[in-house]
Design an enzyme around this catalytic site. Sequence first.
Site, PDB file in Angstrom:
ATOM      1  N   TYR A  26      -6.927  -3.585  16.912  1.00 11.66           N
ATOM      2  CA  TYR A  26      -5.957  -2.496  17.069  1.00 11.66           C
ATOM      3  C   TYR A  26      -6.562  -1.317  17.823  1.00 11.66           C
ATOM      4  O   TYR A  26      -5.916  -0.724  18.679  1.00 11.66           O
ATOM      5  CB  TYR A  26      -5.427  -2.049  15.705  1.00 11.66           C
ATOM      6  CG  TYR A  26      -4.316  -2.928  15.181  1.00 11.66           C
ATOM      7  CD1 TYR A  26      -3.102  -3.017  15.847  1.00 11.66           C
ATOM      8  CD2 TYR A  26      -4.468  -3.667  14.019  1.00 11.66           C
ATOM      9  CE1 TYR A  26      -2.081  -3.820  15.372  1.00 11.66           C
ATOM     10  CE2 TYR A  26      -3.453  -4.475  13.542  1.00 11.66           C
ATOM     11  CZ  TYR A  26      -2.258  -4.545  14.226  1.00 11.66           C
ATOM     12  OH  TYR A  26      -1.240  -5.348  13.762  1.00 11.66           O
ATOM     13  N   GLU A  49      -2.330   4.648   7.310  1.00 10.48           N
ATOM     14  CA  GLU A  49      -1.705   5.419   8.382  1.00 10.48           C
ATOM     15  C   GLU A  49      -2.165   4.859   9.716  1.00 10.48           C
ATOM     16  O   GLU A  49      -3.358   4.698   9.951  1.00 10.48           O
ATOM     17  CB  GLU A  49      -2.090   6.894   8.260  1.00 10.48           C
ATOM     18  CG  GLU A  49      -1.404   7.793   9.274  1.00 10.48           C
ATOM     19  CD  GLU A  49      -2.268   8.086  10.498  1.00 10.48           C
ATOM     20  OE1 GLU A  49      -1.697   8.387  11.566  1.00 10.48           O
ATOM     21  OE2 GLU A  49      -3.495   8.005  10.393  1.00 10.48           O
ATOM     22  N   TYR A  77     -12.235   8.819 -10.321  1.00  9.83           N
ATOM     23  CA  TYR A  77     -10.859   9.164  -9.964  1.00  9.83           C
ATOM     24  C   TYR A  77      -9.949   9.040 -11.183  1.00  9.83           C
ATOM     25  O   TYR A  77      -9.057   9.865 -11.397  1.00  9.83           O
ATOM     26  CB  TYR A  77     -10.378   8.243  -8.838  1.00  9.83           C
ATOM     27  CG  TYR A  77      -9.178   8.777  -8.096  1.00  9.83           C
ATOM     28  CD1 TYR A  77      -9.314   9.776  -7.131  1.00  9.83           C
ATOM     29  CD2 TYR A  77      -7.917   8.285  -8.353  1.00  9.83           C
ATOM     30  CE1 TYR A  77      -8.212  10.273  -6.460  1.00  9.83           C
ATOM     31  CE2 TYR A  77      -6.799   8.779  -7.682  1.00  9.83           C
ATOM     32  CZ  TYR A  77      -6.960   9.776  -6.727  1.00  9.83           C
ATOM     33  OH  TYR A  77      -5.860  10.269  -6.061  1.00  9.83           O
ATOM     34  N   GLN A 122      -0.676   3.904  -7.470  1.00  9.18           N
ATOM     35  CA  GLN A 122       0.457   3.860  -6.531  1.00  9.18           C
ATOM     36  C   GLN A 122       0.763   2.421  -6.133  1.00  9.18           C
ATOM     37  O   GLN A 122      -0.131   1.597  -6.010  1.00  9.18           O
ATOM     38  CB  GLN A 122       0.193   4.733  -5.306  1.00  9.18           C
ATOM     39  CG  GLN A 122      -0.899   4.233  -4.393  1.00  9.18           C
ATOM     40  CD  GLN A 122      -1.265   5.230  -3.290  1.00  9.18           C
ATOM     41  OE1 GLN A 122      -1.000   6.415  -3.389  1.00  9.18           O
ATOM     42  NE2 GLN A 122      -1.879   4.730  -2.246  1.00  9.18           N
TER      43      GLN A 122
END
Length: 192
Positions: free
Chosen positions: A114, A137, A170, A180
């Site tokens: 990419y 992203e 975390y 998530q």
Amino acid sequence: MSIKPDRWIKEMSMEHGMITPFVDSQVTNKDQEKVISYGNSSYGYDVRCAREFKIFTNINSSIVDPKNFSEDSFVDIETDICIIPPNSFALARTIEYFKIPRNVLTICLGKSTYARCGIIVNVTPLEPEWEGHVTLEFSNTTPLPAKIYANEGVAQFLFLESDESCEISYLDKQGKYQGQTGVTLPKLKESN
């Protein structure tokens, strides 16, 4: 700290659920068609993105503000091929669900396939004891539309293991992105 090899990644995934689903070796062909590689590699793991994409658009002339990000700035699509407009970006999520051990820091890097096309994956850490689907992203740095392929390799994760566990993980600090499962937009942590 040491970077971990393929056999460690396999053991941690098979015995401790670090990566689910786990693909034991690099896949370069699927159903007799070439694909952008994914799966366990010598010193990392190449993840795939799911078919859920949020493509950035500025139809509402919004200001990009990480403290107050408007969901109206995205168009949601479900597709096998995401077309990112020129000089724009899209969000996606990994197919793989991660459970990072307490003594491991994971770093997400873009794949060169990419990058050679001007499509950049944001470098992101996965902190010790973070878990969930990773929101990715993709920035299209070119003046032309760019394609991202769902269910194929999009980024590589490297695993750095420390000989001692961190003091505050975390999970301990109740991170805002813990657990998530979908493409997750920026958010601020609620005050305690």
